[in-house]
Design a protein around this motif. Structure first.
Motif, short mmCIF file in Angstrom:
data_model
loop_
_atom_site.label_atom_id
_atom_site.label_comp_id
_atom_site.label_asym_id
_atom_site.label_seq_id
_atom_site.Cartn_x
_atom_site.Cartn_y
_atom_site.Cartn_z
N LEU A 46 0.85 -1.18 0.00
CA LEU A 46 0.00 0.00 0.00
C LEU A 46 0.89 1.24 0.00
N ILE A 48 0.57 5.25 -0.29
CA ILE A 48 -0.33 6.40 -0.29
C ILE A 48 0.49 7.69 -0.25
N ALA A 83 -5.69 10.63 -0.35
CA ALA A 83 -5.43 9.27 0.10
C ALA A 83 -6.63 8.37 -0.18
N ILE A 87 -7.28 4.41 -2.30
CA ILE A 87 -7.70 3.17 -1.67
C ILE A 87 -8.55 2.39 -2.66
N VAL A 195 -5.10 3.51 7.25
CA VAL A 195 -4.19 4.54 6.73
C VAL A 195 -4.16 5.73 7.67
N GLN A 196 -5.33 6.12 8.17
CA GLN A 196 -5.39 7.26 9.09
C GLN A 196 -4.81 6.90 10.46
N LEU A 200 -0.18 6.86 7.41
CA LEU A 200 0.58 6.30 6.29
C LEU A 200 0.62 7.19 5.05
N ILE A 201 0.11 8.41 5.15
CA ILE A 201 0.12 9.31 3.99
C ILE A 201 1.49 9.96 3.86
#
Length: 255
Positions: A46, A48, A83, A87, A195-196, A200-201
């Protein structure tokens, strides 16, 4: 080609309405696999990235406001929307709604609420200039298709790798999560939360290269991967098997 260009990631009507530069009639179909019986699975790893609010429209060289991200109270909202588009399986409408909600909350806490609201509205309006193009191309770059019978195994493998990388102590949760997600959208919602949660951004200073890559490789990459699966399947079948709708059912080594 195994399937026509207009079959890749479009809605049931085979296409989308013409782009509206002001986003007045947004009707972007959810990205999907081009053949029945197949469902989207995100590509591992993944990855992002976000170029901030100035990159949201997907139009190279277009900035919403000079140096707007430096002290912008809704910068985090722009990151979340960007982001969200990345997904696999996430509906575009959901991403835009999340941006609206985030922007409203951020502006409520901003020193100058009126100015913040104007900036937020400008970001969203200009973001819609890209219509569905950026969304579809980004989805194509982040997704691959597998038969329904294999999707659960691939999702399980994806989450196992995710937790092994980001939170080994919680790897035991994977089976329970998988039992609760039976659609691409539900799995996408889980990934968006992760992700949040794990922040992970990744921020990129120059988003032009990223956008050019999405435009150049996104749709072509998705089509190429599906064509390769199809050709591999044909190589294994007998000469009298002329069913052109069959794709490769073998597991993909990436997941």
């Amino acid at each position: 080609s195994v399937f026509a260009d207009d079959e890749i990631g479009v809605g049931d009507d085979g296409g989308a309405p013409p782009s509206n530069p002001f986003g007045e009639k947004e009707d972007c179909k959810v990205f999907r696999c081009p053949r029945d019986g197949y469902e989207l699975v995100p590509l591992w790893p993944l990855n992002i990235t976000s170029g901030g609010c100035n990159a949201m429209s997907g139009l190279v060289g277009v900035k919403h406001a000079p140096n707007s991200d430096a002290n912008d109270p809704i910068a985090k909202c722009c990151d979340l929307r960007t982001a969200c588009y990345q997904i696999c399986g996430m509906p575009k409408q959901y991403c835009d709604e999340q941006f609206d909600q985030c922007g409203n909350q951020a502006c409520d806490d901003a020193p100058d609420k009126d100015e913040c609201t104007k900036t937020s509205s400008l970001h969203l309006m200009l973001a819609k200039m890209g219509n569905c193009d950026l969304y579809r191309r980004t989805q194509a770059q982040q997704c691959e298709c597998f038969p329904f019978t294999e999707v659960k195994d691939h999702r399980t493998a994806f989450l196992n790798k995710f937790y092994q990388k980001h939170n080994k102590e919680s790897a035991h949760k994977v089976a329970n999560i998988i039992d609760k997600v039976d659609t691409s959208a539900k799995f996408a919602a889980v990934l968006f939360k992760l992700v949040q949660k794990f922040k992970l951004i990744k921020h990129v200073d120059e988003n032009e290269d990223l956008l050019e890559t999405i435009r150049r490789e996104g749709k072509e990459s998705f089509e190429r991967k599906q064509r390769e699966k199809y050709m591999k399947k044909n190589d294994k079948t007998s000469d009298d098997d002329d069913d052109d709708d069959d794709w490769d059912d073998d597991e993909n080594d990436e997941l």
